[in-house]
Design an enzyme around this catalytic site. Structure first.
Site, PDB file in Angstrom:
ATOM      1  CE  LYS A 103      21.283  42.884 -33.690  1.00  0.00           C
ATOM      2  NZ  LYS A 103      22.707  42.583 -33.431  1.00  0.00           N
TER       3      LYS A 103
ATOM      4  NE  ARG B 217      22.625  38.359 -38.370  1.00  0.00           N
ATOM      5  CZ  ARG B 217      22.136  38.236 -37.135  1.00  0.00           C
ATOM      6  NH1 ARG B 217      20.883  38.386 -36.896  1.00  0.00           N
ATOM      7  NH2 ARG B 217      22.965  37.992 -36.145  1.00  0.00           N
TER       8      ARG B 217
ATOM      9  NE  ARG C  23      25.526  37.107 -26.473  1.00  0.00           N
ATOM     10  CZ  ARG C  23      25.008  37.535 -27.610  1.00  0.00           C
ATOM     11  NH1 ARG C  23      24.335  38.671 -27.664  1.00  0.00           N
ATOM     12  NH2 ARG C  23      25.192  36.852 -28.716  1.00  0.00           N
TER      13      ARG C  23
ATOM     14  NE  ARG D 267      23.991  33.277 -29.245  1.00  0.00           N
ATOM     15  CZ  ARG D 267      23.548  34.305 -29.955  1.00  0.00           C
ATOM     16  NH1 ARG D 267      22.691  35.158 -29.419  1.00  0.00           N
ATOM     17  NH2 ARG D 267      23.941  34.480 -31.191  1.00  0.00           N
TER      18      ARG D 267
ATOM     19  NE  ARG E 249      27.473  35.679 -33.752  1.00  0.00           N
ATOM     20  CZ  ARG E 249      27.266  35.910 -32.461  1.00  0.00           C
ATOM     21  NH1 ARG E 249      28.139  35.495 -31.557  1.00  0.00           N
ATOM     22  NH2 ARG E 249      26.206  36.552 -32.068  1.00  0.00           N
TER      23      ARG E 249
HETATM   24  P1  AMP Z   1      21.681  36.421 -33.337  1.00  0.00           P
HETATM   25  O1  AMP Z   1      21.062  35.813 -32.134  1.00  0.00           O
HETATM   26  O2  AMP Z   1      20.861  37.528 -33.915  1.00  0.00           O
HETATM   27  O3  AMP Z   1      23.118  36.824 -33.112  1.00  0.00           O
HETATM   28  O4  AMP Z   1      21.708  35.283 -34.460  1.00  0.00           O
HETATM   29  C1  AMP Z   1      22.430  34.080 -34.275  1.00  0.00           C
HETATM   30  C2  AMP Z   1      22.642  33.384 -35.598  1.00  0.00           C
HETATM   31  O5  AMP Z   1      21.374  33.061 -36.176  1.00  0.00           O
HETATM   32  C3  AMP Z   1      23.343  34.211 -36.654  1.00  0.00           C
HETATM   33  O6  AMP Z   1      24.755  34.171 -36.521  1.00  0.00           O
HETATM   34  C4  AMP Z   1      22.859  33.531 -37.926  1.00  0.00           C
HETATM   35  O7  AMP Z   1      23.514  32.294 -38.123  1.00  0.00           O
HETATM   36  C5  AMP Z   1      21.409  33.234 -37.588  1.00  0.00           C
HETATM   37  N1  AMP Z   1      20.527  34.367 -37.951  1.00  0.00           N
HETATM   38  C6  AMP Z   1      19.816  35.160 -37.110  1.00  0.00           C
HETATM   39  N2  AMP Z   1      19.105  36.076 -37.788  1.00  0.00           N
HETATM   40  C7  AMP Z   1      19.363  35.860 -39.098  1.00  0.00           C
HETATM   41  C8  AMP Z   1      18.936  36.475 -40.311  1.00  0.00           C
HETATM   42  N3  AMP Z   1      18.103  37.525 -40.314  1.00  0.00           N
HETATM   43  N4  AMP Z   1      19.408  35.967 -41.480  1.00  0.00           N
HETATM   44  C9  AMP Z   1      20.239  34.911 -41.510  1.00  0.00           C
HETATM   45  N5  AMP Z   1      20.692  34.302 -40.402  1.00  0.00           N
HETATM   46  C10 AMP Z   1      20.257  34.753 -39.202  1.00  0.00           C
END
Ligand code: AMP
Length: 213
Positions: A16, A91, A126, A159, A170
């Site tokens: 994404k 999400r 990654r 990360r 996740r």
């Molecule tokens: P991402 O970079 O999109 O994989 O997000 C990393 C982490 O940020 C996720 O595992 C969640 O802990 C938090 N996070 C990101 N976007 C959201 C969202 N829309 N709602 C809740 N938590 C989020």
């Protein structure tokens, strides 16, 4: 011009972020990644960043109230007037409903489909740039100089949530809370599913097609 409000939906590791960055250049609208916004908050040591930390490191969703406040603020900025690409938001159904409640009409949702074993391979290798957020992979897309971003010269790192145990958490959270959004947006007639497993370029072209550009 009609505002372009797009969502890239898909499990963690589906691509994404990478694909959104390309769309930004093509469409001239910003990418709004809640993950990036939360990480920026953590880096800056904001209250919100500090509150989000434990959830993120455990691979759980950050509470909706925090994420919604962040999104509301970001979408109110000037550069988001002509539209945006939402990456990692919504999400869960409550977040999708919050968008709908604010009369935010989503034009298209692209669902990037990638099987779990491929996601694990992608996430575990990654590396991400601390400065510009560009994403690399130790085997499939390594940086030219180890530890240095090809794009901006910043430092790349793994990360904390890209480790085996957190990846599983996740993916579980995705299945339980985010996947139902495929049906949610499907019912509203705006969803297109794209096979996210091929070459980056082929996936990108398929996304453009799904956007009917
Ligand atoms: P991402 O970079 O999109 O994989 O997000 C990393 C982490 O940020 C996720 O595992 C969640 O802990 C938090 N996070 C990101 N976007 C959201 C969202 N829309 N709602 C809740 N938590 C989020």
């Amino acid at each position: 011009m009609k505002a372009k409000r797009l969502i890239l939906l898909g499990p963690p590791g589906a691509g994404k972020g990478t694909q959104s960055q390309r769309l930004v250049d093509e469409l001239g609208i910003p990418q709004v990644s809640t993950g990036d916004l939360l990480r920026a908050g953590r880096k800056a040591g904001t209250d919100l960043g500090n509150q989000a930390k434990a959830y993120m490191d455990a691979g759980k969703l950050v509470p909706d109230s925090l994420v919604l406040a962040l999104v509301e603020e970001r979408l109110g900025e000037k550069d988001a007037r002509e539209g945006y690409i939402l990456d990692g938001f919504p999400r869960n159904e409550a977040q999708a409903k919050a968008l709908a409640d604010r009369s935010i009409e989503i034009e298209r949702v692209v669902n990037l489909a990638v099987p779990d074993e491929e996601l694990v391979r992608r996430l575990s290798g990654r590396r991400v740039c601390r400065d510009c957020g560009a994403s690399f992979h130790v085997d499939f897309h390594p940086t030219k100089v180890e530890g240095t971003c090809d794009r901006c010269g910043g430092e790349t790192y793994q990360r904390k949530d890209d480790t085996a145990e957190v990846i599983q958490s996740r993916l579980g959270v995705y299945g339980e809370q985010t996947q139902p959004l495929i049906a949610y947006y499907g019912e509203r007639g705006v969803l297109r599913t794209v096979d996210g497993t091929g070459e980056m370029e082929a996936v990108y072209r398929a996304i453009l097609e799904a956007l009917e550009l």
